[in-house]
Design an enzyme around this catalytic site. Structure first.
Site, PDB file in Angstrom:
ATOM      1  N   ASP A   1       0.877  -1.165   0.000  1.00  0.00           N
ATOM      2  CA  ASP A   1       0.000   0.000   0.000  1.00  0.00           C
ATOM      3  C   ASP A   1       0.922   1.225   0.000  1.00  0.00           C
ATOM      4  O   ASP A   1       2.001   1.179   0.581  1.00  0.00           O
ATOM      5  CB  ASP A   1      -0.882  -0.019   1.246  1.00  0.00           C
ATOM      6  CG  ASP A   1      -1.797   1.194   1.311  1.00  0.00           C
ATOM      7  OD1 ASP A   1      -2.461   1.483   0.311  1.00  0.00           O
ATOM      8  OD2 ASP A   1      -1.821   1.854   2.369  1.00  0.00           O
ATOM      9  N   LYS A   2       0.516   2.303  -0.650  1.00  0.00           N
ATOM     10  CA  LYS A   2       1.426   3.453  -0.746  1.00  0.00           C
ATOM     11  C   LYS A   2       1.412   4.314   0.518  1.00  0.00           C
ATOM     12  O   LYS A   2       2.422   4.434   1.211  1.00  0.00           O
ATOM     13  CB  LYS A   2       1.063   4.338  -1.947  1.00  0.00           C
ATOM     14  CG  LYS A   2       1.991   5.569  -2.088  1.00  0.00           C
ATOM     15  CD  LYS A   2       1.601   6.465  -3.225  1.00  0.00           C
ATOM     16  CE  LYS A   2       0.519   7.434  -2.856  1.00  0.00           C
ATOM     17  NZ  LYS A   2       0.964   8.537  -1.966  1.00  0.00           N
ATOM     18  N   THR A   3       0.248   4.870   0.823  1.00  0.00           N
ATOM     19  CA  THR A   3       0.164   5.864   1.882  1.00  0.00           C
ATOM     20  C   THR A   3       0.386   5.259   3.256  1.00  0.00           C
ATOM     21  O   THR A   3      -0.321   4.347   3.675  1.00  0.00           O
ATOM     22  CB  THR A   3      -1.211   6.568   1.843  1.00  0.00           C
ATOM     23  OG1 THR A   3      -1.412   7.091   0.532  1.00  0.00           O
ATOM     24  CG2 THR A   3      -1.259   7.690   2.863  1.00  0.00           C
TER      25      THR A   3
ATOM     26  N   THR B   1      -2.529   1.918  -4.840  1.00  0.00           N
ATOM     27  CA  THR B   1      -2.895   3.205  -4.256  1.00  0.00           C
ATOM     28  C   THR B   1      -4.193   3.733  -4.858  1.00  0.00           C
ATOM     29  O   THR B   1      -4.554   3.382  -5.987  1.00  0.00           O
ATOM     30  CB  THR B   1      -1.772   4.243  -4.468  1.00  0.00           C
ATOM     31  OG1 THR B   1      -2.177   5.499  -3.911  1.00  0.00           O
ATOM     32  CG2 THR B   1      -1.459   4.434  -5.939  1.00  0.00           C
ATOM     33  N   GLY B   2      -4.850   4.557  -4.087  1.00  0.00           N
ATOM     34  CA  GLY B   2      -6.051   5.223  -4.591  1.00  0.00           C
ATOM     35  C   GLY B   2      -5.711   6.511  -5.322  1.00  0.00           C
ATOM     36  O   GLY B   2      -6.582   7.150  -5.918  1.00  0.00           O
TER      37      GLY B   2
ATOM     38  N   LYS C   1      -8.999  -3.420  -3.757  1.00  0.00           N
ATOM     39  CA  LYS C   1      -7.588  -3.800  -3.610  1.00  0.00           C
ATOM     40  C   LYS C   1      -7.409  -5.312  -3.646  1.00  0.00           C
ATOM     41  O   LYS C   1      -6.436  -5.823  -4.206  1.00  0.00           O
ATOM     42  CB  LYS C   1      -7.026  -3.241  -2.290  1.00  0.00           C
ATOM     43  CG  LYS C   1      -6.800  -1.726  -2.317  1.00  0.00           C
ATOM     44  CD  LYS C   1      -6.180  -1.241  -1.018  1.00  0.00           C
ATOM     45  CE  LYS C   1      -5.926   0.260  -1.068  1.00  0.00           C
ATOM     46  NZ  LYS C   1      -5.302   0.774   0.167  1.00  0.00           N
TER      47      LYS C   1
ATOM     48  N   ASP D   1      -1.348  -0.879   6.092  1.00  0.00           N
ATOM     49  CA  ASP D   1      -1.408  -0.376   7.465  1.00  0.00           C
ATOM     50  C   ASP D   1      -2.585  -0.942   8.247  1.00  0.00           C
ATOM     51  O   ASP D   1      -2.755  -0.636   9.423  1.00  0.00           O
ATOM     52  CB  ASP D   1      -1.442   1.149   7.493  1.00  0.00           C
ATOM     53  CG  ASP D   1      -2.610   1.733   6.690  1.00  0.00           C
ATOM     54  OD1 ASP D   1      -3.545   0.966   6.371  1.00  0.00           O
ATOM     55  OD2 ASP D   1      -2.592   2.940   6.400  1.00  0.00           O
TER      56      ASP D   1
ATOM     57  N   ASP E   1      -7.085  -1.917   4.488  1.00  0.00           N
ATOM     58  CA  ASP E   1      -6.484  -2.960   3.650  1.00  0.00           C
ATOM     59  C   ASP E   1      -6.917  -4.368   4.051  1.00  0.00           C
ATOM     60  O   ASP E   1      -6.357  -5.344   3.560  1.00  0.00           O
ATOM     61  CB  ASP E   1      -4.946  -2.873   3.726  1.00  0.00           C
ATOM     62  CG  ASP E   1      -4.430  -1.527   3.248  1.00  0.00           C
ATOM     63  OD1 ASP E   1      -4.945  -1.030   2.245  1.00  0.00           O
ATOM     64  OD2 ASP E   1      -3.518  -0.987   3.888  1.00  0.00           O
TER      65      ASP E   1
END
Length: 667
Positions: A362-364, A508-509, A536, A555, A559
């Site tokens: 996941d990016k953020t 990512t969104g 996802k 995180d 997710d």
């Protein structure tokens, strides 16, 4: 006060620990008493006297009855744990080590007793006594090794201090027992002291050493509003903390429970070893029978000689090392991983991590810091100023916990009352402020639900920043762009994974350009952009559809479906929240390098398991023919006691091999 559940949990653990200690003391006591009783049995044995050249010197009328009584004492007292174990194994229909040992000593004692009371032959008492003594010694040493390997929970419990400085209503402090703390209490933590419970700093600043709790090697700077973990060590500053978790809800208690569950859970490798141990037991019984028949009938040896070979084969073939090979590695690896902030909830996926082909991040908040900063406010409708746009956006976003929302709220000088707040899943939020309909939304939503043209949206987002658009009364009014810096550790982690031949992907969104910028900067294999949280898991399935074993790293906030879908679900940066049900492995630190550490530790653990299995099975392949007397013509002959010594030694070697395991250093 500590909760009843907490007290019950602690009580159960104490009972289990006391049970192990009792067994350890019991084996030790039985060993020493049996050893003392065995000395005259050995000295009075005619064979031993003949070997040392004083045959008949210590013989006297009725000495055979003395040897019988002493050997019977060793058999019933020293052999009791094995006889009891055999009954339990047969009751469970899983014959194993205890069954083999018991069969061996029962045969030896029964035959020797028959000789005492008139059956032709010679007694087997000194071999029986030394066999039991050596087996007791082996179990005593082995139990010490097992307890040492499984001491993770005790070590974690020791991290907690026994007292705390509670701040009273008049501002003074009183020292109380840690078990008397409850949520909402305020405590003072002086420099160098251990933090007694999880909480939030409301006064003071310091640096906290969390190495023994999360594996973070560097002291972590803490200020007002930051969380602290019970068991970590305060640095030079004096801080005041408001307790929010105690007892069974605290980080350490949850970790202790996870460690306990992980150590008791069986892996595929362990199940394989258990099956092998069962079959080895049957092979040992068969090998003992064949050995007896071969020596007594075919080789025309005397009954006692054939019986001696049979007993030695059954003892030396005990699958004890095989039965302990995997559980000991599992116990040690769980202990080490917990100390390094790698919390294993499910051993199967942990062992599978060594075979990963792809890791999806996941990016953020995972690859990036997740701490957005407003970089620019762009006016689209001149009716509003930048300050007004930020105020409207912050008023709506004040209801949200998303990192982007928090950054906007922090950038605002003021916030207003919001009415009819509503979250637009994966797209933003809306509400009424000063009678106006305010929407704070993603670029895609703005494109699909406003008259803002695509070129203008692209112009705002082309720099690769994250952007949100502000729509007031259904008309685009402005946009806010934000930066989310990439973690320094992300660069190292992605490079390490790429070097290991593992595909690195990001989900990512954010829009395509933001995702592409991050992917290029990190040299990712691929990425998925503009993916809604509930979609996802579909992307994970897509990667799995290529025949890859996939880990998802997120995180844990939104997710959960993707973590559950992945072959290995990894929640990163969980901090004190270790109860993330959708994750197989929880990483306490927000450090992508811990994913590399996890994979390498999975490989190390599996390697140790294989080493132990090879030793345990290889030892038996060598030991069975030797015990059966294959080298008798060369003068090599093992008696039962030597066989027992070798069997015990193999178990100790397996235990030592497990205990010397270390976690890889990836920082």
């Amino acid at each position: 006060m500590g909760s009843p559940e907490e007290s019950g949990h602690d009580h159960d653990h104490e009972n289990e620990h006391e049970g192990h200690q009792h067994m350890l003391k019991d084996f030790r006591r039985r060993f020493w008493i049996s050893l003392v009783i065995s000395i005259p049995v050995v000295i009075l044995a005619p064979m031993v006297q003949g070997i040392f050249g004083f045959e008949g010197a210590l013989s006297f009328t009725g000495d055979i009855y003395v040897r019988f009584i002493l050997a019977a004492a060793v058999f019933f007292y020293g052999g009791y744990p094995f006889l009891k174990g055999m009954i339990e194994e047969l009751r469970d229909k899983s014959p194993g080590m205890m069954t083999l040992i018991s069969l061996a000593i029962i045969v030896a004692f029964a035959y020797s007793t028959a000789v005492v009371f008139g059956v032709p032959g010679r007694t087997f008492f000194w071999e029986l006594a030394t066999l039991i003594v050596v087996m007791l010694l082996g179990h005593w040493i082995e139990m010490k090794s097992v307890m040492g390997a499984s001491r993770a929970i005790d070590e974690l419990a020791k991290l907690m201090p026994s007292t705390a400085h509670k701040i009273t209503e008049d501002g003074s402090t009183e020292d109380i027992d840690v078990t008397e703390l409850s949520a909402g209490d305020k405590i003072l933590i002086k420099p160098g002291e251990k933090i007694p419970a999880d909480g939030e700093i409301f006064e003071g600043e310091t640096a906290v050493n969390e190495a023994m709790v999360t594996g973070e090697s560097k002291a972590v700077e803490k200020d007002q509003g930051d969380k602290v973990i019970g068991g970590s060590v305060n640095g030079d500053g004096s801080i005041k903390v408001k307790i929010d978790k105690t007892g069974k809800d605290s980080y350490l208690s949850q970790v202790m429970q996870l460690v306990k569950e992980a150590q008791s859970g069986k892996s595929k490798t362990q199940k394989l070893a258990d099956r092998a141990a069962f079959w080895l037991t049957l092979i040992a019984i068969a090998a003992g029978a064949i050995t007896f028949f071969a020596w007594y009938s075919l080789a025309d040896r005397e009954f006692v000689f054939a019986l001696g070979r049979t007993v030695t084969v059954m003892v030396i073939t005990c699958p004890h090392a095989l039965g302990l090979a995997i559980p000991l590695v599992a116990a040690v690896s769980t202990s080490i991983s917990a100390k390094n902030g790698l919390l294993i909830r499910n051993r199967g996926p942990f062992e599978m991590a060594r075979n990963l082909n792809a890791v999806v991040f996941d990016k953020t908040g995972t690859l990036t810091r997740g701490e957005f900063e407003v970089s620019e406010v762009i006016i689209i409708d001149d009716s509003y100023s930048k300050e007004q746009l930020v105020t409207f956006a912050a008023s709506v976003e004040a209801e949200s916990e998303h990192p982007i929302a928090r950054a906007i709220v922090e950038a605002a000088d003021e916030k207003k009352q919001v009415e009819n707040f509503k979250a637009l899943k994966g797209k933003g939020a809306e509400g009424k402020v000063d009678g106006k309909s305010i929407k704070v939304v993603s670029p895609r939503y703005a494109e699909e639900n406003s008259d803002l043209d695509k070129e203008r949206i692209s112009e705002i987002t082309e720099k690769g920043n994250t952007a949100v658009f502000i729509i007031i009364d259904d008309k685009p009014a402005g946009a806010i762009t934000l930066n989310d810096p990439i973690r320094g550790e992300s660069q190292k982690a992605i490079k390490r994974l790429n070097d290991m031949g593992i595909d690195t992907l990001m989900i990512t969104g954010d829009n395509q350009k933001v995702a592409e910028k991050v992917a290029n900067e990190l040299n990712l294999t691929s990425f998925f952009a503009e993916v809604l949280p509930d979609k996802k898991s579909d992307k994970i399935k897509e990667v799995q559809g290529e025949g890859k074993i996939v880990a998802m790293v997120g995180d844990g906030i939104n997710d959960a479906p993707a973590l559950a879908q992945a072959d290995v679900g990894i929640a990163i940066g969980a901090g004190t929240d270790v109860a993330i049900e959708s994750a197989d492995i929880i990483l306490a630190r927000n450090n992508p390098l811990d994913v590399v550490k996890l994979i390498e530790f999975s490989k190390t653990t599996y390697k140790k398991m294989i080493q132990n299995l090879i030793w345990a099975t290889g030892y038996n392949a060598f030991a069975i023919p030797l015990a059966a007397g294959a080298l008798y013509s060369y003068g090599v002959l093992l008696n039962p006691a030597v066989g027992a010594l070798l069997m015990s030694l193999s178990t100790v070697i397996v235990a030592i091999n497990a205990r010397i395991m270390k976690a890889p250093d990836t920082d």
